[in-house]
Write a protein that holds these residues in place. Sequence first.
Motif, PDB file in Angstrom:
ATOM      1  N   ILE A  58      -3.545  32.785  48.366  1.00 36.43           N
ATOM      2  CA  ILE A  58      -3.561  34.122  47.708  1.00 36.43           C
ATOM      3  C   ILE A  58      -3.700  33.856  46.356  1.00 36.43           C
ATOM      4  CG2 ILE A  58      -2.076  36.288  47.353  1.00 36.43           C
ATOM      5  CD1 ILE A  58      -1.040  35.820  50.063  1.00 36.43           C
ATOM      6  N   SER A  59      -4.711  34.716  45.558  1.00 34.67           N
ATOM      7  CA  SER A  59      -4.909  34.469  44.265  1.00 34.67           C
ATOM      8  C   SER A  59      -3.871  35.162  43.471  1.00 34.67           C
ATOM      9  CB  SER A  59      -6.429  35.259  43.919  1.00 34.67           C
ATOM     10  OG  SER A  59      -6.338  36.758  44.490  1.00 34.67           O
ATOM     11  N   GLN A  60      -3.402  36.255  43.793  1.00 39.65           N
ATOM     12  CA  GLN A  60      -2.221  36.843  42.904  1.00 39.65           C
ATOM     13  C   GLN A  60      -1.254  37.613  43.885  1.00 39.65           C
ATOM     14  OE1 GLN A  60      -4.523  39.328  40.319  1.00 39.65           O
ATOM     15  NE2 GLN A  60      -3.995  41.317  41.642  1.00 39.65           N
ATOM     16  N   PRO A  61       0.059  37.900  43.468  1.00 38.91           N
ATOM     17  CA  PRO A  61       0.961  38.435  44.317  1.00 38.91           C
ATOM     18  C   PRO A  61       0.583  39.904  44.570  1.00 38.91           C
ATOM     19  CG  PRO A  61       2.132  37.935  42.194  1.00 38.91           C
ATOM     20  CD  PRO A  61       0.618  37.351  42.045  1.00 38.91           C
ATOM     21  N   TYR A  62       0.950  40.388  45.713  1.00 43.97           N
ATOM     22  CA  TYR A  62       0.919  42.056  45.804  1.00 43.97           C
ATOM     23  C   TYR A  62       2.060  42.398  46.670  1.00 43.97           C
ATOM     24  CZ  TYR A  62      -4.027  41.778  45.183  1.00 43.97           C
ATOM     25  OH  TYR A  62      -5.426  41.522  44.623  1.00 43.97           O
ATOM     26  N   ARG A  63       2.828  43.099  45.848  1.00 47.49           N
ATOM     27  CA  ARG A  63       4.112  43.637  46.368  1.00 47.49           C
ATOM     28  C   ARG A  63       4.196  45.046  45.942  1.00 47.49           C
ATOM     29  NH1 ARG A  63       7.179  39.823  48.696  1.00 47.49           N
ATOM     30  NH2 ARG A  63       6.849  37.999  47.771  1.00 47.49           N
ATOM     31  N   LEU A  64       4.801  45.781  46.560  1.00 47.65           N
ATOM     32  CA  LEU A  64       4.935  47.335  46.225  1.00 47.65           C
ATOM     33  C   LEU A  64       6.204  47.858  46.958  1.00 47.65           C
ATOM     34  CD1 LEU A  64       3.813  50.047  45.146  1.00 47.65           C
ATOM     35  CD2 LEU A  64       2.783  50.252  47.267  1.00 47.65           C
ATOM     36  N   TYR A  65       6.988  48.682  46.342  1.00 51.01           N
ATOM     37  CA  TYR A  65       8.030  49.343  46.773  1.00 51.01           C
ATOM     38  C   TYR A  65       8.104  50.461  46.123  1.00 51.01           C
ATOM     39  CZ  TYR A  65      12.818  50.951  48.032  1.00 51.01           C
ATOM     40  OH  TYR A  65      13.781  51.607  48.615  1.00 51.01           O
TER      41      TYR A  65
ATOM     42  N   LEU B 281       2.417  30.731  58.327  1.00 53.54           N
ATOM     43  CA  LEU B 281       2.159  29.225  58.452  1.00 53.54           C
ATOM     44  C   LEU B 281       0.845  28.615  59.030  1.00 53.54           C
ATOM     45  CD1 LEU B 281       5.789  28.502  60.049  1.00 53.54           C
ATOM     46  CD2 LEU B 281       4.955  28.360  57.641  1.00 53.54           C
ATOM     47  N   PHE B 282       0.044  29.662  59.504  1.00 52.73           N
ATOM     48  CA  PHE B 282      -1.174  29.128  60.028  1.00 52.73           C
ATOM     49  C   PHE B 282      -2.401  29.264  59.380  1.00 52.73           C
ATOM     50  CE2 PHE B 282       1.515  30.539  63.596  1.00 52.73           C
ATOM     51  CZ  PHE B 282       1.743  29.405  64.178  1.00 52.73           C
ATOM     52  N   GLY B 283      -1.998  29.754  58.140  1.00 53.93           N
ATOM     53  CA  GLY B 283      -3.223  29.999  56.919  1.00 53.93           C
ATOM     54  C   GLY B 283      -3.741  31.329  57.087  1.00 53.93           C
ATOM     55  N   ASP B 284      -3.486  32.221  57.868  1.00 53.61           N
ATOM     56  CA  ASP B 284      -3.908  33.488  57.883  1.00 53.61           C
ATOM     57  C   ASP B 284      -3.100  34.476  56.903  1.00 53.61           C
ATOM     58  OD1 ASP B 284      -5.347  33.095  59.960  1.00 53.61           O
ATOM     59  OD2 ASP B 284      -3.832  33.886  61.424  1.00 53.61           O
ATOM     60  N   ILE B 285      -3.785  35.407  56.147  1.00 56.89           N
ATOM     61  CA  ILE B 285      -3.193  36.382  55.184  1.00 56.89           C
ATOM     62  C   ILE B 285      -2.807  37.505  56.111  1.00 56.89           C
ATOM     63  CG2 ILE B 285      -3.667  38.038  53.419  1.00 56.89           C
ATOM     64  CD1 ILE B 285      -4.236  34.935  52.669  1.00 56.89           C
ATOM     65  N   CYS B 286      -1.419  38.046  55.648  1.00 58.70           N
ATOM     66  CA  CYS B 286      -0.756  38.812  56.762  1.00 58.70           C
ATOM     67  C   CYS B 286      -0.239  40.038  55.535  1.00 58.70           C
ATOM     68  CB  CYS B 286       0.413  38.454  56.979  1.00 58.70           C
ATOM     69  SG  CYS B 286       0.233  37.057  58.303  1.00 58.70           S
ATOM     70  N   LEU B 287      -0.333  41.313  55.856  1.00 59.68           N
ATOM     71  CA  LEU B 287       0.076  42.632  55.150  1.00 59.68           C
ATOM     72  C   LEU B 287       1.496  42.928  56.029  1.00 59.68           C
ATOM     73  CD1 LEU B 287      -0.077  44.667  53.029  1.00 59.68           C
ATOM     74  CD2 LEU B 287      -1.681  45.897  54.592  1.00 59.68           C
ATOM     75  N   LEU B 288       2.480  42.999  55.344  1.00 61.93           N
ATOM     76  CA  LEU B 288       3.856  43.242  55.863  1.00 61.93           C
ATOM     77  C   LEU B 288       4.118  44.467  55.239  1.00 61.93           C
ATOM     78  CD1 LEU B 288       3.954  39.819  55.081  1.00 61.93           C
ATOM     79  CD2 LEU B 288       6.127  40.437  56.516  1.00 61.93           C
ATOM     80  N   ARG B 289       4.431  45.522  56.218  1.00 68.76           N
ATOM     81  CA  ARG B 289       4.628  46.863  55.881  1.00 68.76           C
ATOM     82  C   ARG B 289       6.251  47.236  56.441  1.00 68.76           C
ATOM     83  NH1 ARG B 289      -0.012  50.189  58.671  1.00 68.76           N
ATOM     84  NH2 ARG B 289       1.285  52.012  58.056  1.00 68.76           N
TER      85      ARG B 289
ATOM     86  N   PHE C   6      -4.986  38.937  58.789  1.00 68.28           N
ATOM     87  CA  PHE C   6      -6.441  39.016  58.504  1.00 68.28           C
ATOM     88  C   PHE C   6      -6.998  37.613  58.033  1.00 68.28           C
ATOM     89  CE2 PHE C   6      -4.556  43.107  56.795  1.00 68.28           C
ATOM     90  CZ  PHE C   6      -5.510  43.876  57.270  1.00 68.28           C
ATOM     91  N   GLY C   7      -8.074  37.440  58.187  1.00 66.30           N
ATOM     92  CA  GLY C   7      -8.925  35.959  58.217  1.00 66.30           C
ATOM     93  C   GLY C   7      -9.097  36.046  56.532  1.00 66.30           C
ATOM     94  N   ARG C   8      -9.119  37.203  55.746  1.00 71.75           N
ATOM     95  CA  ARG C   8      -9.588  36.887  54.290  1.00 71.75           C
ATOM     96  C   ARG C   8      -8.757  37.957  53.506  1.00 71.75           C
ATOM     97  NH1 ARG C   8     -15.555  38.952  54.169  1.00 71.75           N
ATOM     98  NH2 ARG C   8     -14.666  39.717  52.229  1.00 71.75           N
TER      99      ARG C   8
ATOM    100  N   VAL D  54      -6.484  43.212  51.069  1.00 71.50           N
ATOM    101  CA  VAL D  54      -6.242  43.901  49.735  1.00 71.50           C
ATOM    102  C   VAL D  54      -6.638  45.446  49.900  1.00 71.50           C
ATOM    103  CG1 VAL D  54      -7.114  44.149  47.223  1.00 71.50           C
ATOM    104  CG2 VAL D  54      -6.147  41.858  48.364  1.00 71.50           C
ATOM    105  N   ARG D  55      -8.020  45.523  50.393  1.00 71.24           N
ATOM    106  CA  ARG D  55      -8.553  46.816  50.734  1.00 71.24           C
ATOM    107  C   ARG D  55      -7.485  47.478  51.461  1.00 71.24           C
ATOM    108  NH1 ARG D  55     -12.689  45.246  53.658  1.00 71.24           N
ATOM    109  NH2 ARG D  55     -13.873  44.433  51.819  1.00 71.24           N
ATOM    110  N   LEU D  56      -6.477  47.179  52.457  1.00 73.51           N
ATOM    111  CA  LEU D  56      -5.924  47.969  53.261  1.00 73.51           C
ATOM    112  C   LEU D  56      -4.738  48.415  52.589  1.00 73.51           C
ATOM    113  CD1 LEU D  56      -4.956  49.264  55.866  1.00 73.51           C
ATOM    114  CD2 LEU D  56      -3.904  47.154  56.540  1.00 73.51           C
TER     115      LEU D  56
END
Length: 85
Positions: free
Chosen positions: A2-9, A31-39, A55-57, A62-64
């Motif tokens: 991940i290029s930069q942290p994405y966090r929101l509250y 752990l498998f290298g996938d990117i996850c969006l946690l909500r 997500f794979g990318r 980031v779009r979602l």
Amino acid sequence: MISQPYRLYVERSDPSRNMARYYAMSIEPNLFGDICLLRKWGRIGAKGKMMVHHFGREEEAVRLFLDLLRQKRKRGYRPRASMPK
């Protein structure tokens, strides 16, 4: 990676309607290298619910993330100065 942290509250409160809600999001690798969006969302002070999107990318996550942020802002959610522990 991940290029930069994405966090929101964000929170939405309306005492006249007995409403006190929170919504939290973050983009993290698993752990498998996938990117996850946690909500996470629910009533302030409660455990609430959680959903994970895989997500794979990073760009797709980031779009979602940004789409959900826009939706929450329209509904009246506002950021807090700091995230609760």
